[in-house]
Design an enzyme around this catalytic site. Structure first.
Site, PDB file in Angstrom:
ATOM      1  N   ALA A 153      -4.530  11.787 -14.644  1.00  0.00           N
ATOM      2  CA  ALA A 153      -3.269  11.054 -14.766  1.00  0.00           C
ATOM      3  C   ALA A 153      -3.626   9.571 -14.712  1.00  0.00           C
ATOM      4  O   ALA A 153      -3.565   8.933 -13.653  1.00  0.00           O
ATOM      5  CB  ALA A 153      -2.330  11.437 -13.637  1.00  0.00           C
ATOM      6  N   GLY A 193      -0.667   3.661  -7.835  1.00  0.00           N
ATOM      7  CA  GLY A 193      -1.296   4.961  -8.116  1.00  0.00           C
ATOM      8  C   GLY A 193      -0.259   5.986  -8.526  1.00  0.00           C
ATOM      9  O   GLY A 193       0.860   5.627  -8.895  1.00  0.00           O
ATOM     10  N   ASN A 194      -0.650   7.245  -8.496  1.00  0.00           N
ATOM     11  CA  ASN A 194       0.318   8.313  -8.780  1.00  0.00           C
ATOM     12  C   ASN A 194      -0.039   9.558  -7.979  1.00  0.00           C
ATOM     13  O   ASN A 194      -1.026   9.575  -7.261  1.00  0.00           O
ATOM     14  CB  ASN A 194       0.396   8.590 -10.288  1.00  0.00           C
ATOM     15  CG  ASN A 194      -0.927   9.076 -10.845  1.00  0.00           C
ATOM     16  OD1 ASN A 194      -1.388  10.145 -10.502  1.00  0.00           O
ATOM     17  ND2 ASN A 194      -1.551   8.251 -11.682  1.00  0.00           N
ATOM     18  N   ARG A 195       0.780  10.596  -8.115  1.00  0.00           N
ATOM     19  CA  ARG A 195       0.675  11.764  -7.240  1.00  0.00           C
ATOM     20  C   ARG A 195      -0.358  12.809  -7.681  1.00  0.00           C
ATOM     21  O   ARG A 195      -0.424  13.880  -7.100  1.00  0.00           O
ATOM     22  CB  ARG A 195       2.027  12.467  -7.159  1.00  0.00           C
ATOM     23  CG  ARG A 195       3.106  11.643  -6.521  1.00  0.00           C
ATOM     24  CD  ARG A 195       4.380  12.465  -6.436  1.00  0.00           C
ATOM     25  NE  ARG A 195       5.530  11.650  -6.140  1.00  0.00           N
ATOM     26  CZ  ARG A 195       5.841  11.247  -4.918  1.00  0.00           C
ATOM     27  NH1 ARG A 195       5.110  11.611  -3.893  1.00  0.00           N
ATOM     28  NH2 ARG A 195       6.901  10.492  -4.720  1.00  0.00           N
ATOM     29  N   SER A 196      -1.126  12.549  -8.722  1.00  0.00           N
ATOM     30  CA  SER A 196      -2.073  13.566  -9.197  1.00  0.00           C
ATOM     31  C   SER A 196      -3.089  13.928  -8.108  1.00  0.00           C
ATOM     32  O   SER A 196      -3.648  13.052  -7.456  1.00  0.00           O
ATOM     33  CB  SER A 196      -2.806  13.032 -10.423  1.00  0.00           C
ATOM     34  OG  SER A 196      -3.877  13.884 -10.741  1.00  0.00           O
TER      35      SER A 196
END
Ligand code: C5P
Length: 396
Positions: free
Chosen positions: A267, A200-203
């Site tokens: 994102a 995943g990512n930090r969005s």
């Protein structure tokens, strides 16, 4: 129009503002706090606006005055707005007629702060202003200049002409996206490794949610396609929850059919694990080899379709210097066939992913741009919607 006047010396300038508003054709209802009446009298406003200036929550027994005033207002202005009223509005305190009416009101809000520099710069006031702008309130001023008690510094209320200009701008931008169908994506995507783990990512989804809310408030028919773990969406929007890039692609392509604009603030993961294990990978089996494969680029796919539909992309970039960031943005704008691209800087503490503010520039296909600067997400959302409203006109 509801004009709230609170207890600062600048209350005397609110008289000129009331006169200007009436001159511009507004029907003005004035509500004063008790302390405001120490600086100017209600009768002054009554004479200027041709109606009563209200001061008391219980002035018209049985009429539920604060609710009536809130419902009648198309726009509310508080000028001057003291540190005290900003704090109350930020926290939903409703202990007098003005704060009760503003808590009930759903119309746009313009605030013209006026106070001593120390109060304006105090972290409590900074946080309250941030909360209020984050909710869509428009702050005008304060300016630097002479203050009460012979002091100098930032804290002087903006001039009535400037407050009128901003109020007119806010009023005009009210419903300029009415009838537009807009698809907004927000948040990250999660690409599963196994049933419990993902890439995943930090969005946080805050940026896309801010755009969705702004477009909705301006009359658009909004579909918000929201990734996992993202912030709660505001009420009233059509929300479709998705998890992976592939799911987001399916929902966005379907919703984009017939839409006037697609704003891809999500994102989206660029890579996903090539395969997903059907059962949880056991620790005892040792670290797995996760081979990543590309996800579909939704925006590029929409850009390649060449339909009469506005496309807005976001590019989160890390850069050593601003020129590099803008250059990367310009080439992405062209490569993906977009009308607008918001380039935002990530990788610095306190800005970008998960933060309240963005350091960003807006680049347009016509070569114009909003230069790189710090924005609250609500401000950036407003600027994007301003551009969308302007770009949409020739299409209709
Ligand atoms: O190329 P890059 O990933 O930097 O582009 C970012 C923009 O493209 C964002 O607007 C994002 O929502 C969109 N995007 C997409 N599909 C992907 C990756 C990014 O639509 N797979």
């Amino acid at each position: 129009m509801l004009l709230g006047v609170t207890g600062g010396i600048a209350a005397y300038k609110a008289c000129s503002l009331a006169r200007l508003l009436v001159g511009a054709g507004a029907r003005v209802r004035v509500v004063m706090t008790r302390s405001a009446t120490r600086f100017v009298g209600p009768d002054t406003f009554a004479a200027l606006t041709g109606g009563p200036a209200y001061t008391d929550l219980f002035e018209e027994p049985g009429a539920v005055l604060h609710v009536r005033l809130a419902r009648e207002a198309d726009l509310a202005i508080v000028a001057p707005a003291t540190a005290n009223v900003l704090a109350k509005l930020a926290h939903g305190i409703a202990d007098d007629l003005l704060t009760a009416a503003l808590l009930e009101a759903t119309c746009p809000l313009v605030l013209a702060p006026a106070m001593h520099t120390g109060m304006w710069e105090h972290p409590a006031t900074r946080a309250n202003v941030e909360t209020l702008t984050g909710r869509g309130a428009r702050i005008v001023g304060p300016e630097a200049g002479s203050l009460a008690a012979g002091d100098e510094g930032p804290g002087r209320m903006a001039e009535p002409e400037e407050i009128l200009r901003v109020a007119e701008e806010v009023a005009a931008s009210g419903r300029d996206l009415a009838g537009a169908r807009i698809v907004v994506t927000a948040g990250p995507t999660w690409e599963p490794i196994d049933p419990v783990r993902f890439v995943g990512n930090r969005s946080s989804g805050r940026m896309g949610v801010a755009v969705a809310k702004e477009a909705f408030d301006r009359g658009a028919d909004v579909t918000l396609v929201l990734g996992p773990g993202a912030v709660e969406p505001p009420p009233g929007l059509r929300v479709v929850r998705v998890e992976t890039a592939e799911e987001m692609r399916r929902v966005v392509l379907e919703a984009a059919d017939g839409a006037d604009a697609v704003v891809m603030a999500a994102a989206v993961a660029d890579f996903r694990p090539g395969s997903t294990a059907p059962r949880k990978l056991k620790k005892e089996a040792g670290p797995p080899e996760v081979r990543l494969v590309p996800t579909p680029d939704i925006l590029a796919e929409l850009g390649a379709e060449r339909r009469a539909r506005l496309l807005v992309g976001f590019a989160a970039e890390t850069a050593d210097e601003p020129g590099e960031l803008l250059e990367a943005g310009r080439s992405k704008l062209a490569a993906k066939g977009l009308d607008l691209l918001v380039v935002n800087e990530v990788g610095r503490p306190g800005t970008g992913f998960g933060a309240e503010t963005n350091r960003a520039a807006i680049l347009a296909a016509d070569g114009s741009e909003e230069p790189l600067r710090e924005w609250t997400k609500a401000e950036l959302a407003r600027a994007i919607c301003d551009r969308l409203a302007a770009l949409r006109r020739p299409l209709r």
